[in-house]
Scaffold this motif. Structure first.
Motif, PDB file in Angstrom:
ATOM      1  N   CYS A 141       0.838  -1.204   0.000  1.00 24.54           N
ATOM      2  CA  CYS A 141       0.000   0.000   0.000  1.00 24.54           C
ATOM      3  C   CYS A 141       0.875   1.257   0.000  1.00 24.54           C
ATOM      4  CB  CYS A 141      -0.905  -0.012   1.216  1.00 24.54           C
ATOM      5  SG  CYS A 141      -1.988   1.412   1.322  1.00 24.54           S
ATOM      6  N   SER A 143       0.150   4.096   1.249  1.00 26.28           N
ATOM      7  CA  SER A 143      -0.018   4.912   2.452  1.00 26.28           C
ATOM      8  C   SER A 143       1.121   4.631   3.422  1.00 26.28           C
ATOM      9  CB  SER A 143      -1.355   4.605   3.120  1.00 26.28           C
ATOM     10  OG  SER A 143      -1.346   5.096   4.438  1.00 26.28           O
ATOM     11  N   CYS A 146       0.283   2.616   6.502  1.00 27.84           N
ATOM     12  CA  CYS A 146      -0.290   1.289   6.260  1.00 27.84           C
ATOM     13  C   CYS A 146       0.812   0.335   5.827  1.00 27.84           C
ATOM     14  CB  CYS A 146      -1.335   1.393   5.165  1.00 27.84           C
ATOM     15  SG  CYS A 146      -2.100  -0.179   4.745  1.00 27.84           S
ATOM     16  N   CYS A 162      -4.227  -0.269  -0.603  1.00 30.73           N
ATOM     17  CA  CYS A 162      -4.713  -1.600  -0.285  1.00 30.73           C
ATOM     18  C   CYS A 162      -6.227  -1.624  -0.425  1.00 30.73           C
ATOM     19  CB  CYS A 162      -4.309  -1.983   1.139  1.00 30.73           C
ATOM     20  SG  CYS A 162      -5.019  -0.967   2.441  1.00 30.73           S
ATOM     21  N   ARG A 166     -10.197   2.390   3.054  1.00 28.66           N
ATOM     22  CA  ARG A 166      -9.309   2.371   4.216  1.00 28.66           C
ATOM     23  C   ARG A 166      -8.182   3.381   4.074  1.00 28.66           C
ATOM     24  NH1 ARG A 166      -6.189  -1.027   8.117  1.00 28.66           N
ATOM     25  NH2 ARG A 166      -4.129  -0.840   7.197  1.00 28.66           N
ATOM     26  N   CYS A 167      -7.476   3.354   2.950  1.00 26.25           N
ATOM     27  CA  CYS A 167      -6.279   4.183   2.781  1.00 26.25           C
ATOM     28  C   CYS A 167      -6.425   5.235   1.695  1.00 26.25           C
ATOM     29  CB  CYS A 167      -5.072   3.310   2.479  1.00 26.25           C
ATOM     30  SG  CYS A 167      -4.551   2.409   3.930  1.00 26.25           S
TER      31      CYS A 167
HETATM   32 ZN    ZN Z   1      -3.382   0.661   2.989  1.00 29.99          ZN
END
Ligand code: ZN
Length: 184
Positions: A141, A143, A146, A162, A166-167
């Motif tokens: 990912c 981020s 993350c 991902c 979420r990210c």
């Molecule tokens: Zn992520």
């Protein structure tokens, strides 16, 4: 691989119990809900064996993680982790059988009430991915907060997060605030 969350900063174990492992199997579609229900019940009857399967599950996860992390970060694959994954994949293969279905045959796992039956499709799936041309699309990912890995199945293979909710959104929000700050 992502079930040890924040593994390099503040590791949080998402597979705390055998049930967590079985649910993971259900969520990812490698186990059938009815099978998970039965495993759930048996894990209460025989908690020790369920616990042993959970520990194996974590060991398998770490082996898969170490192999994929090496590939994604372009480093040599640790032979120990690959040997471990091979061991699990070989065990899984020993539980596969051809079953006749409507338009031919398919591979199925036998003995689906064995606590370890959760591990077989996971090991098999990791091994299949390693041996496939999709391996090039295994990614980390983007981020910074993350550490999850994902398989980029998008059409152009330009996926960066991902998970968008979420990210991806988190990153979008951060960019938005950074831009606002600059404009002030
Ligand atoms: Zn992520």
């Amino acid at each position: 691989m992502n079930t040890l969350d924040d593994r390099y900063t503040k590791p949080k174990e998402l597979l705390e119990t055998y049930i967590d492992l079985a649910r993971f199997g259900e969520d990812t579609g490698v186990l059938e809900p009815a099978q998970v229900d039965r495993l759930y019940e048996s894990s209460y009857a025989d908690p020790e064996r369920a616990q042993r399967a959970l520990l194996l599950g974590r060991e398998l996860r770490e082996a898969i993680h170490d192999v994929f992390r090496a590939i994604i970060t372009k480093r040599p694959v640790p032979p120990g982790a690959l040997a471990q994954l091979n061991g699990y994949a070989q065990t899984a293969a020993g539980h596969m059988q051809l079953v006749e279905v409507k338009n031919g045959f398919e591979w199925r796992f036998d003995d689906r009430q064995d606590f370890d039956s959760v591990l077989w499709p996971i090991a098999r799936s990791a091994a299949d991915l390693l041996a496939s041309h999709h391996l090039a699309f295994a990614r980390a990912c983007s981020s910074k907060a993350c550490e999850w890995f994902f398989l980029d199945t998008s059409k152009n293979h330009h996926r960066r997060w991902c998970d968008m909710t979420r990210c991806g959104n988190r990153a979008k929000v951060q960019r938005f605030y950074a831009r606002q700050k600059r404009q002030r």
